[in-house]
Design a protein around this motif. Sequence first.
Motif, PDB file in Angstrom:
ATOM      1  N   ALA A   1      -0.757   6.230 -22.294  1.00 21.22           N
ATOM      2  CA  ALA A   1      -1.928   5.338 -22.443  1.00 21.22           C
ATOM      3  C   ALA A   1      -3.301   5.725 -23.130  1.00 21.22           C
ATOM      4  O   ALA A   1      -3.727   4.670 -23.524  1.00 21.22           O
ATOM      5  N   TYR A   2      -3.347   7.130 -23.346  1.00 18.17           N
ATOM      6  CA  TYR A   2      -4.567   7.657 -24.176  1.00 18.17           C
ATOM      7  C   TYR A   2      -4.201   7.104 -25.584  1.00 18.17           C
ATOM      8  O   TYR A   2      -5.540   6.676 -26.183  1.00 18.17           O
ATOM      9  N   LEU A   3      -3.266   7.332 -26.169  1.00 19.44           N
ATOM     10  CA  LEU A   3      -3.028   7.066 -27.418  1.00 19.44           C
ATOM     11  C   LEU A   3      -3.178   5.386 -27.769  1.00 19.44           C
ATOM     12  O   LEU A   3      -3.501   5.164 -28.711  1.00 19.44           O
ATOM     13  N   ARG A   4      -2.647   4.927 -26.914  1.00 19.43           N
ATOM     14  CA  ARG A   4      -2.515   3.311 -27.014  1.00 19.43           C
ATOM     15  C   ARG A   4      -3.810   2.477 -26.874  1.00 19.43           C
ATOM     16  O   ARG A   4      -4.098   1.980 -27.783  1.00 19.43           O
ATOM     17  N   SER A   5      -4.906   3.255 -26.141  1.00 19.15           N
ATOM     18  CA  SER A   5      -6.237   2.735 -26.063  1.00 19.15           C
ATOM     19  C   SER A   5      -7.093   3.242 -26.829  1.00 19.15           C
ATOM     20  O   SER A   5      -8.003   2.574 -27.482  1.00 19.15           O
ATOM     21  N   THR A   6      -6.765   4.658 -27.629  1.00 22.08           N
ATOM     22  CA  THR A   6      -7.776   5.140 -28.641  1.00 22.08           C
ATOM     23  C   THR A   6      -7.246   5.001 -30.151  1.00 22.08           C
ATOM     24  O   THR A   6      -8.097   5.183 -30.910  1.00 22.08           O
ATOM     25  N   HIS A   7      -5.957   4.870 -30.245  1.00 21.85           N
ATOM     26  CA  HIS A   7      -5.317   4.648 -31.662  1.00 21.85           C
ATOM     27  C   HIS A   7      -4.882   3.417 -32.103  1.00 21.85           C
ATOM     28  O   HIS A   7      -4.426   3.207 -33.141  1.00 21.85           O
ATOM     29  N   THR A   8      -4.810   2.275 -31.393  1.00 26.84           N
ATOM     30  CA  THR A   8      -4.416   0.964 -31.623  1.00 26.84           C
ATOM     31  C   THR A   8      -5.679   0.062 -30.923  1.00 26.84           C
ATOM     32  O   THR A   8      -6.504   0.458 -30.162  1.00 26.84           O
ATOM     33  N   ASP A   9      -5.495  -1.265 -31.572  1.00 25.99           N
ATOM     34  CA  ASP A   9      -6.414  -2.346 -30.841  1.00 25.99           C
ATOM     35  C   ASP A   9      -5.446  -3.190 -30.065  1.00 25.99           C
ATOM     36  O   ASP A   9      -5.751  -4.389 -29.813  1.00 25.99           O
ATOM     37  N   GLN A  10      -4.214  -2.698 -29.575  1.00 27.24           N
ATOM     38  CA  GLN A  10      -3.404  -3.730 -28.891  1.00 27.24           C
ATOM     39  C   GLN A  10      -3.738  -3.321 -27.313  1.00 27.24           C
ATOM     40  O   GLN A  10      -4.231  -2.461 -26.993  1.00 27.24           O
TER      41      GLN A  10
END
Length: 428
Positions: A404-413
């Motif tokens: 969840a951390y990677l998704r929120s901080t490393h993408t705009d998805q």
Amino acid sequence: MFKKIVGGVVALSVLALAIFLLIAWEPSIDPINTPNPGAFSEEQINRGEVLAGLGNCETCHTTAPNKPLAGGRAMPTPFGTLYSTNITPDPKTGIGQWSEEAFARAMREGVTQSGSHLFPAFPYTHFTKLSDDDTSDLYAYIMSQSAIQAEPPENTLEFPFNIRLLLAGWKWLFFDEGRYETETSKSEEWNRGAYIAEGAGHCSACHTPRNVLGAEDTSKAWEGAIINNWYAPALNTSNRTPAGWTETEAYKYLRNGGSPFHGVAVGSMADVVHDGLKQAPDSDLRALSVWLSDLAQASGDQQASANSVSAIHSAHNNQSPSTMMGEGERLFTYACAACHYNEPNSTNTLRPDMALNSAISAPTPINLIRVTLNGVSLKEGLPEAMMPGFAHALDDRQIASLLAYLRSTHTDQPAWTNLEQQVRDQRP
């Protein structure tokens, strides 16, 4: 009057059934003595080997390394489980008694030597595009392999999907027989790439969603799909990776198994790259890259690099001070960043950056979950590089927090939902 109506309905039904049977029936083709491999030239066999690799035949038709092409691999489908057939020249359990005419009919029409319709798990919907010469070369290669006596398990399809005759109706709805037609507005190299991708490579079989009857949904062609419990990413403009599939990055990925702008090949795609494409000449992989880059409408290398720098910068800017880190960020910082950190202007394929990785920007977290749990083996990804799995080191909640951390901080998805349950579902 009522009797006349009933009689008319029955008569029409019988007539319709008779017409269907007439259309669906296919004659058998006489068996032959198994061809002597010496009947084929070395050049023809070698060309056939490359085609077999492009089609990734061995992956689907092999269950044990010492029994190549002997079939038996289970292929779960929504309709039941199919098992790949034995395509070695064994005369009893393989295709040793198939003439080249019978082989070509199977490839192009999806009909066996005996006249049975083939299930479309065998991608004749794509192989029909192969040229006469390529079909002949592939026959030469297969008939020159060792004959292995091996009977695959019986398919376990549910009724009525186990009735092969009904496949004639499926073909009428979803199958167009015919060789590849050159796109005159495109270059020769582009057409070579399209011929491989749409024919022997049958790429859309994995990268296109399927409809309720198991056919590729052409209205969503190349938009990505889940197959074999892996997500095959979109290859068209709906792919959300920052850098895009330039010709350069596509070639690196197909030749070596990884690209700094997209990550490494895992799961089924690792088989395609490391087993299927290893014999393919550079010219074919560059042609595929030209075609893929055009499909993705990728910008040039310069723009891809700029997008990469911007994405990594953005991820770095989202980092928190050490005293304010949440669980997911702490896990990434202490367990992952040592191998996944890059300076924005200096990405390294051996250190896949999560701001660029296809698994992070995909609509489903399934690939990222499976890699986090199971790692990347030496047979996958890049040669001599691997990643350990964290299935025993992290629990479901911790992995869900990390992703969840990677998704929120490393993408705009948008955020993935129900992550902890999804992790639990993928536990080995």
